[in-house]
Design a protein around this motif. Structure first.
Motif, short mmCIF file in Angstrom:
data_model
loop_
_atom_site.label_atom_id
_atom_site.label_comp_id
_atom_site.label_asym_id
_atom_site.label_seq_id
_atom_site.Cartn_x
_atom_site.Cartn_y
_atom_site.Cartn_z
N GLN A 169 -42.52 -33.36 21.45
CA GLN A 169 -41.27 -34.67 22.00
C GLN A 169 -40.51 -33.73 23.00
O GLN A 169 -39.10 -34.48 23.28
N GLU A 170 -40.18 -32.40 22.82
CA GLU A 170 -39.17 -32.04 23.91
C GLU A 170 -38.02 -32.36 25.47
O GLU A 170 -39.50 -32.28 26.08
N ARG A 171 -36.92 -32.11 24.98
CA ARG A 171 -36.70 -32.36 26.30
C ARG A 171 -35.20 -31.26 26.28
O ARG A 171 -34.55 -31.03 25.27
N LEU A 172 -35.44 -30.61 28.09
CA LEU A 172 -34.59 -29.80 28.52
C LEU A 172 -33.64 -30.74 29.40
O LEU A 172 -34.05 -30.91 30.64
N ILE A 173 -32.09 -30.44 29.31
CA ILE A 173 -32.03 -30.70 30.46
C ILE A 173 -30.43 -30.12 30.73
O ILE A 173 -29.83 -29.97 30.01
N ARG A 174 -30.85 -29.73 32.21
CA ARG A 174 -29.29 -28.82 32.23
C ARG A 174 -28.02 -29.30 33.04
O ARG A 174 -28.41 -30.61 34.27
N THR A 175 -27.32 -29.53 32.64
CA THR A 175 -25.84 -30.24 33.63
C THR A 175 -24.66 -29.28 33.69
O THR A 175 -24.76 -28.44 32.94
N THR A 176 -23.31 -30.23 33.39
CA THR A 176 -22.34 -28.89 33.78
C THR A 176 -21.66 -30.03 32.70
O THR A 176 -21.70 -31.54 32.08
N LEU A 177 -20.60 -28.77 32.15
CA LEU A 177 -19.32 -29.51 30.65
C LEU A 177 -19.31 -31.11 31.88
O LEU A 177 -19.18 -31.91 30.40
N GLU A 178 -19.09 -31.37 32.67
CA GLU A 178 -17.94 -32.01 33.15
C GLU A 178 -18.82 -33.26 33.05
O GLU A 178 -18.26 -34.74 32.75
N ARG A 179 -20.36 -33.52 33.35
CA ARG A 179 -21.51 -34.16 33.25
C ARG A 179 -22.18 -34.55 31.90
O ARG A 179 -22.59 -35.77 31.65
N LEU A 180 -21.56 -33.55 31.10
CA LEU A 180 -22.14 -34.10 30.08
C LEU A 180 -22.22 -35.23 29.31
O LEU A 180 -23.43 -35.59 28.82
N PRO A 181 -21.16 -36.19 28.44
CA PRO A 181 -21.70 -37.15 28.24
C PRO A 181 -22.13 -37.91 28.98
O PRO A 181 -22.67 -38.71 28.71
#
Ligand code: SAH
Length: 252
Positions: free
Chosen positions: A196-208
């Motif tokens: 069920q692995e999921r990997l999400i790349r984002t920025t600190l600003e958009r984390l929540p």
């Protein structure tokens, strides 16, 4: 005898060869329910007793170990990842020492290594970061003074946060206040190495927002740092002009 065994991050075949042998030979297995792949329990021998520690107190866990020991049976205490990280393992060792029960520890592949593998990530890129901070946000479990996220953020190296998926807003605020920029790359690794692995790349600003949008509240690591950009300066180690103990570098 009690064997503390690291089960690895999730995938059944990421337990060590030694760990698998100990599981196969055990008379009793106490495993950390929900975090340890139940597939590993298919390997136990017939008659092995299995306990899910997520429903047990420390006293109950140690009670099972004592009973097994008195009957001359071997217990495997199966912890997720490596037992030495957030494993509540030392308190069990203290109880066993008090009861004169011998034990040993078999290391495991921690989830932060599992996540790096899935993300094709090198935590320590030359000239980007040479330090990894493993930590957690303060929740119901307090964090000692001087280890708050804000002060750790001042190093601006690579940071891996365990047990913090439900505290993403706090993580963002503390890390911004501590010195990381809002555009700092962040990865969320949910159930790394599990099917069920999921990997999400984002920025600190958009984390929540990303946590919320993907409905991730547990079993995730938050990885923070410029190493997530993945472009590396060349290492000295494999540079033709650099002399090492094993290889003479070219002049000029
Ligand atoms: N000893 C374990 C950590 C136990 S604490 C280890 O070495 O990995 C439990 C926390 O570990 C979870 O809240 C989550 O932050 C992290 N974790 C464990 N398995 C994980 C996985 N497969 N993917 C992402 N995070 C994981």
């Amino acid at each position: 005898m009690v064997h503390f065994v690291g089960a690895g991050p999730g995938a059944e075949d990421l337990i060590t060869v030694r760990g698998r042998r100990l599981v196969r030979q055990a008379d009793v297995v106490i495993y950390a329910g929900s975090l340890v792949n139940p597939g590993l329990l298919c390997q136990v021998k017939e008659g092995c007793r299995i306990y899910d520690s997520s429903r047990m107190t420390l006293e109950e866990v140690v009670g099972v170990m004592k009973e097994a020991e008195a009957a001359g049976r071997d217990t495997v205490r199966l912890h997720t990842g490596d037992p030495s990280l957030y494993g509540a393992v030392r308190e069990q060792m203290d109880c066993l020492e008090e009861a004169d029960i011998p034990y040993d520890v078999c290391p495991g592949v921690s989830s932060f290594f599992g996540a790096a593998a899935s993300l094709h990530l090198e935590y320590t890129l030359p000239e980007v970061s040479q330090t990894v901070i493993l930590t957690r946000a303060e929740g119901r479990t307090p964090v000692p003074e001087g280890e708050g996220l804000r002060s750790l953020a001042a190093h601006k190296g690579t940071m891996v946060l365990f047990l913090s998926a439900s505290l993403a807003t706090k993580v963002k605020e503390e890390l911004l206040a501590g010195g990381y920029g809002p555009q700092t790359p962040v990865a969320i690794a949910y159930k790394a190495t599990w099917p069920q692995e999921r990997l999400i790349r984002t920025t600190l600003e958009r984390l929540p927002e990303e946590m919320e949008r993907n409905k991730i509240r547990k079993t995730a690591l938050i990885i923070v740092g410029e190493v997530l950009h993945g472009t590396a300066a060349r290492s000295k180690l494999y540079d033709p002009g650099f002399t090492t103990e094993y290889r003479k570098g070219r002049e000029g």
